[in-house]
Design an enzyme around this catalytic site. Structure first.
Site, PDB file in Angstrom:
ATOM      1  N   SER A 118       0.828  -1.187   0.000  1.00  0.00           N
ATOM      2  CA  SER A 118       0.000   0.000   0.000  1.00  0.00           C
ATOM      3  C   SER A 118       0.867   1.244   0.000  1.00  0.00           C
ATOM      4  O   SER A 118       2.087   1.176   0.117  1.00  0.00           O
ATOM      5  CB  SER A 118      -0.896   0.001   1.246  1.00  0.00           C
ATOM      6  OG  SER A 118      -1.662   1.176   1.300  1.00  0.00           O
ATOM      7  N   HIS A 123      -0.339  15.951   0.322  1.00  0.00           N
ATOM      8  CA  HIS A 123       0.209  17.156  -0.308  1.00  0.00           C
ATOM      9  C   HIS A 123      -0.598  18.351   0.192  1.00  0.00           C
ATOM     10  O   HIS A 123      -1.828  18.260   0.330  1.00  0.00           O
ATOM     11  CB  HIS A 123       0.128  17.088  -1.836  1.00  0.00           C
ATOM     12  CG  HIS A 123       0.742  15.863  -2.428  1.00  0.00           C
ATOM     13  ND1 HIS A 123       2.104  15.706  -2.567  1.00  0.00           N
ATOM     14  CD2 HIS A 123       0.180  14.721  -2.903  1.00  0.00           C
ATOM     15  CE1 HIS A 123       2.356  14.522  -3.112  1.00  0.00           C
ATOM     16  NE2 HIS A 123       1.214  13.908  -3.315  1.00  0.00           N
ATOM     17  N   CYS A 146      -4.388  -2.728  -0.453  1.00  0.00           N
ATOM     18  CA  CYS A 146      -4.627  -3.915  -1.262  1.00  0.00           C
ATOM     19  C   CYS A 146      -4.891  -5.065  -0.306  1.00  0.00           C
ATOM     20  O   CYS A 146      -4.064  -5.358   0.558  1.00  0.00           O
ATOM     21  CB  CYS A 146      -3.415  -4.204  -2.147  1.00  0.00           C
ATOM     22  SG  CYS A 146      -3.728  -5.352  -3.485  1.00  0.00           S
TER      23      CYS A 146
END
Length: 269
Positions: A118, A123, A146
């Protein structure tokens, strides 16, 4: 214990479903002068610098039981920061019985869940317009997992980690996995809305609406604070320093900014 549908399914090999959570938050501030704008940006850069964001993402990885492989972080000039965390499957210390239920995710001190390969990223985008008197800070966080565990379990913690006026949340399940008979499964858990994973005390604070595409396993929720207190949007002073006319003008300007972000379009008065 009665097993849920997804707990009864026997898979052929690894669960290949990819579950992606995108969490966007906005903080809005009225900054009349250049000095106020610069001070606000400096405050945001200090409050949400790369080191603090790394701590937040590390807590997210703890919630979903991930083992951190690598951290890349950067503070930008003149403003903003980014952090990317690469994680892999971590040891399962304890998996509570309600781990498959639709419920708000826990805070990081009370659960560890299994996770496979993963990544988690954040940001930040501080910005302002020199003529409009409003500064806006946006943080974009993506958690992609996942396997069996949904990143929605981290949503409760993320909401409480940021002071936010507006939230835009997207969740999508992609790919497929197979059961023992070879039958494809395109989702492995019940979900009707992202709101299922937001605590009631938080939902009570926000106006919310969903835009969901159930047949494509795409879920979208927008949130905007219901209550408006002008003092929360002034930087360095309070509304008692303003005339009634100034209060009304600033309130209208801030409300318009919030509505445009919430509805995702420019609004002409």
């Amino acid at each position: 214990m009665k097993l849920t549908h997804q707990q009864r399914i026997e898979l052929h090999g690894f669960n290949n479903l990819t579950k992606s959570l995108s969490f966007n938050m906005y903080d809005i501030c009225y900054t009349k002068t250049k000095e106020e704008r610069e001070a606000y940006i400096e405050y945001i850069d200090e409050q949400y610098n790369a080191d603090r964001l790394t701590k937040i993402l590390t807590h997210v990885s703890d919630i979903i039981g991930a083992h951190v492989l690598n951290v890349a972080k950067q503070d930008y000039v003149p403003q903003g920061a980014s952090v990317t965390v690469l994680v892999s499957e971590g040891p399962v210390v304890e998996v509570p019985n309600e781990s498959f239920a639709e419920s708000p995710g826990p805070l990081p001190d009370n659960v560890v869940l299994q996770l496979d390969k993963s990544h988690i990223t954040v940001h930040t985008y501080p910005e302002y317009h020199p003529d409009e008197g409003i500064s806006t800070f946006r943080a974009d966080i993506d958690v992609s997992t996942c396997g069996e565990i949904s990143p929605l379990k981290a949503l409760n913690y993320l909401i409480r980690s940021f002071d936010t006026d507006i939230m835009t949340i997207d969740y999508r399940v992609r790919g497929f996995t197979r059961d023992k008979s070879g039958h494809k499964l395109f989702i492995d858990h019940d979900i009707s809305s992202i709101q299922n994973y937001i605590p009631d005390d938080v939902k009570n604070l926000y106006q919310m609406f969903d835009v969901n595409v159930y047949q494509e396993n795409i879920f979208h929720t927008k949130c905007k604070l219901k209550e408006f207190d002008l003092n929360n949007y002034l930087f360095g002073y309070t509304k008692d320093k303003l005339s009634p006319e100034e209060r009304e003008e600033i309130t209208e300007s801030l409300s318009l900014e919030m509505d445009e972000i919430f509805y995702g379009k420019n609004i002409v008065n």
